[in-house]
Design an enzyme around this catalytic site. Structure first.
Site, mmCIF file in Angstrom:
data_model
loop_
_atom_site.group_PDB
_atom_site.id
_atom_site.type_symbol
_atom_site.label_atom_id
_atom_site.label_comp_id
_atom_site.label_asym_id
_atom_site.label_seq_id
_atom_site.Cartn_x
_atom_site.Cartn_y
_atom_site.Cartn_z
ATOM 1 N N ALA A 266 0.820 -1.217 0.000
ATOM 2 C CA ALA A 266 0.000 0.000 0.000
ATOM 3 C C ALA A 266 0.846 1.255 0.000
ATOM 4 O O ALA A 266 0.439 2.297 0.510
ATOM 5 C CB ALA A 266 -0.911 -0.019 1.224
ATOM 6 N N ARG B 27 -3.074 8.401 -10.629
ATOM 7 C CA ARG B 27 -4.240 8.630 -11.482
ATOM 8 C C ARG B 27 -5.507 9.003 -10.701
ATOM 9 O O ARG B 27 -6.513 9.397 -11.280
ATOM 10 C CB ARG B 27 -4.488 7.395 -12.356
ATOM 11 N N ASP C 164 -5.054 -1.853 -2.926
ATOM 12 C CA ASP C 164 -6.027 -1.226 -3.836
ATOM 13 C C ASP C 164 -6.906 -2.259 -4.538
ATOM 14 O O ASP C 164 -7.556 -1.948 -5.517
ATOM 15 C CB ASP C 164 -5.311 -0.331 -4.857
HETATM 16 C C1 UD1 Z 1 0.682 -4.965 -10.558
HETATM 17 C C2 UD1 Z 1 1.378 -6.218 -11.126
HETATM 18 C C3 UD1 Z 1 0.627 -6.696 -12.346
HETATM 19 C C4 UD1 Z 1 -0.805 -6.965 -11.993
HETATM 20 C C5 UD1 Z 1 -1.453 -5.741 -11.360
HETATM 21 C C6 UD1 Z 1 -2.826 -6.105 -10.819
HETATM 22 C C7 UD1 Z 1 3.757 -5.999 -10.641
HETATM 23 C C8 UD1 Z 1 5.082 -5.637 -11.194
HETATM 24 N N1 UD1 Z 1 2.735 -5.882 -11.466
HETATM 25 O O1 UD1 Z 1 0.797 -3.947 -11.554
HETATM 26 O O2 UD1 Z 1 1.228 -7.884 -12.853
HETATM 27 O O3 UD1 Z 1 -1.520 -7.353 -13.154
HETATM 28 O O4 UD1 Z 1 -0.672 -5.264 -10.260
HETATM 29 O O5 UD1 Z 1 -3.490 -5.005 -10.290
HETATM 30 O O6 UD1 Z 1 3.649 -6.388 -9.498
HETATM 31 N N2 UD1 Z 1 3.191 -0.813 -4.439
HETATM 32 C C9 UD1 Z 1 4.015 -0.563 -3.367
HETATM 33 N N3 UD1 Z 1 5.306 -0.190 -3.588
HETATM 34 C C10 UD1 Z 1 5.828 -0.087 -4.824
HETATM 35 C C11 UD1 Z 1 4.977 -0.340 -5.916
HETATM 36 C C12 UD1 Z 1 3.669 -0.700 -5.703
HETATM 37 O O7 UD1 Z 1 3.604 -0.664 -2.219
HETATM 38 O O8 UD1 Z 1 7.014 0.244 -4.918
HETATM 39 C C13 UD1 Z 1 1.809 -1.187 -4.199
HETATM 40 C C14 UD1 Z 1 0.816 -0.176 -4.706
HETATM 41 O O9 UD1 Z 1 0.483 0.763 -3.697
HETATM 42 C C15 UD1 Z 1 -0.376 -1.025 -5.084
HETATM 43 C C16 UD1 Z 1 0.254 -2.360 -5.473
HETATM 44 O O10 UD1 Z 1 1.539 -2.374 -4.891
HETATM 45 O O11 UD1 Z 1 -1.241 -1.235 -3.978
HETATM 46 C C17 UD1 Z 1 0.325 -2.538 -6.980
HETATM 47 O O12 UD1 Z 1 1.122 -1.522 -7.539
HETATM 48 P P1 UD1 Z 1 0.778 -0.887 -8.919
HETATM 49 O O13 UD1 Z 1 1.817 0.128 -9.218
HETATM 50 O O14 UD1 Z 1 -0.632 -0.470 -8.961
HETATM 51 O O15 UD1 Z 1 1.038 -2.154 -9.875
HETATM 52 P P2 UD1 Z 1 0.465 -2.400 -11.312
HETATM 53 O O16 UD1 Z 1 1.260 -1.635 -12.297
HETATM 54 O O17 UD1 Z 1 -1.015 -2.187 -11.288
HETATM 55 CA CA CA Z 2 -2.583 -1.323 -9.811
#
Ligand code: UD1
Ligand code: CA
Length: 456
Positions: A10, A16, A103
């Protein structure tokens, strides 16, 4: 039995959403996205529950404290793999770790249980779903035998990979020992320059770790919120489910698309709920309760056969049986209405006990009051409970009649059977069975000429 820890990611900003609030703190059905995930996670009774926070963490930490979840800080959002690493110390002692996303709010407990049980504790288990439009998601790449060989992110995928409809939900169970040894092998040599948790899949293939997957039929369960449009779509989906549950339990909804439940409602038989009613917190409705249009009911208990007419608000109050409320009534916290009481239009109550069959029918404020049975409060009666510094109580006995437009200056007592004349400003207690009134004598000016408009 092998032990399970849970990590919820999280830390992301959720650009967005265009919001000062971190994405996971946006509400769905009155509860933050993250709180939905935490509630589901707790139902799995994990040995540890940690939440990776980063962006605007100060807005997330109070929730974690309330929920008893551990915060793992990720100061820079370097990717989902990096995020999991930040929580390593919290889950290292358990056999397996379930990764959830803050999320993705609507995953069912049964789906997570199926995922956990889809393989041994030393296997990697991935929750997938198939989407008509997989844009934006990581694709599940399988070999000819149907085994998963890797997950490829949208931004790293070639045209052929982009045609794959099976996508990564992001939700995974990983064997802890292998994970902690392998996290350092992740590289950020990809289109987004991030350490992807999804790369653990190819690593597992290379190192002979068994991979299992569960494909979730209902894609809503794995839908993530990235935009306000997606948030609104999930809210409607959730509310439709709530409405269907109510109807399945024997409640008539005049229009199931115009009800919002931001909490929990328990219901008796043959309840009718008109349009645009909002329920918040914990609400209990007895048998045959009728709720009119545009009412807001929060944290309250409504007894059998009670009727709430249009545009009424009830907050933190208890309503007995066969009570009539509204239209346009406002019951503020601490209101207790005994059976057969009546609260009419433009009446506000607060911290008030209204006795059996007592009526406050029009334009009144009743605050900090204990009222007996069969009392009749005339239109426009005000309990003056506040002297500018302190609140004081008003006590009204049984069978009291208060004439219209009276003010009761608290602290004050109106004894049983007392009658208060219309227009009285009551500054001293009124004795039982007597008539008490303040009078200003009536004057008449004969042949009174009303002002007339001046000629222009
Ligand atoms: C991620 C997945 C993707 C999947 C999708 C589903 C990866 C690389 N990709 O992509 O395969 O289809 O979710 O919704 O995992 N977050 C952190 N720290 C970070 C990055 C992200 O805590 O450094 C958390 C975000 O807050 C979020 C979740 O991880 O709750 C997913 O991150 P997000 O950037 O939305 O990943 P997607 O690009 O959607
Ligand atoms: Ca996402």
């Amino acid at each position: 039995m092998s032990s399970l820890s849970i990590v919820i990611l999280a830390a992301g900003k959720g650009s967005r959403m265009k919001s000062a609030k971190p994405k996971v703190m946006h509400p769905l059905a009155g509860k933050s996205l993250l709180e939905h995930v935490i509630t589901t996670a707790k139902n799995l009774k994990p040995t540890s529950l940690s939440v990776v926070c980063g962006h605007a963490a100060e807005q997330v930490l109070p929730l974690l404290a309330r929920e008893g979840a551990t915060a793992a800080m990720q100061h820079e959002q370097l990717g989902t793999g990096h995020a999991v690493k930040m929580a390593l110390a919290d889950f290292e002692a358990s056999d397996q770790v379930l990764v959830l996303y803050g999320d993705v709010p609507l995953t069912q407990l049964s789906t997570l249980e199926a995922l956990i049980n889809s393989g041994a504790s030393d296997s990697l288990r991935v929750l997938t779903t198939t989407l008509d439009d997989p844009t934006g998601y990581g694709r599940i790449v399988r070999n000819d035998a149907g085994d998963i060989i890797c997950i490829t992110e949208q931004k790293d995928a070639d045209d052929e990979t982009l045609t794959i409809n099976e996508v990564n939900s992001g939700i995974m169970v990983l064997p802890t020992k292998w994970l902690s040894q392998s996290l350092n092998k992740l590289s950020n040599d990809n289109a987004q320059g991030e350490y992807y948790l999804t790369d653990m899949v190819a690593l597992a293939v290379a190192e002979g770790v068994t991979i299992n997957s569960v494909c979730c039929d209902d894609s809503v369960e794995v839908a993530g919120v990235n935009t306000r449009q997606q948030l609104a779509a999930l809210e409607r989906y959730y509310q439709t489910q709530q409405a269907n549950n109510l109807m399945a339990n024997g409640v008539t909804l005049i229009d199931p698309s115009r009800i919002d439940i931001r909490g929990r409602v328990t219901t008796g038989e043959d309840i009718t709920i008109d349009i645009n009613v909002i329920f918040e917190g914990v609400v209990s409705l007895g048998n045959n309760v009728q709720v009119g249009p545009n009412c807001i009911l929060k944290d309250c208990v409504i007894g059998d056969n009670s009727i709430i007419l249009a545009n009424s608000m009830i907050d933190s109050s208890t309503v007995g049986e066969a009570v009539n409320i509204g239209p346009f009534a406002r019951l503020r916290p601490g209101t207790q209405l005994a059976d057969k009481a009546k609260i009419g239009n433009f009446v506000e109550t607060k911290n008030a006990n209204i006795g059996l069959g007592s009526k406050v029918n029009h334009l009144s404020y009743i605050g900090d009051t204990d009222m007996g049975r069969n009392v009749n409060i005339g239109a426009g009666t005000i309990t003056c409970n506040y002297d500018g510094a302190n609140k004081h109580r008003t006590t009204i006995g049984d069978n009291v009649f208060i004439g219209s437009d009276s003010q009761l200056i608290a602290p004050i007592t109106v004894e049983d059977g007392a009658t208060i004349g219309a227009g009285t400003t009551l500054r001293k207690d009124a004795i039982a069975d007597g008539l008490t009134l303040t009078m200003s004598s009536q004057k008449t000016v004969k042949n009174w000429k009303r002002p007339t408009k001046k000629a222009k």
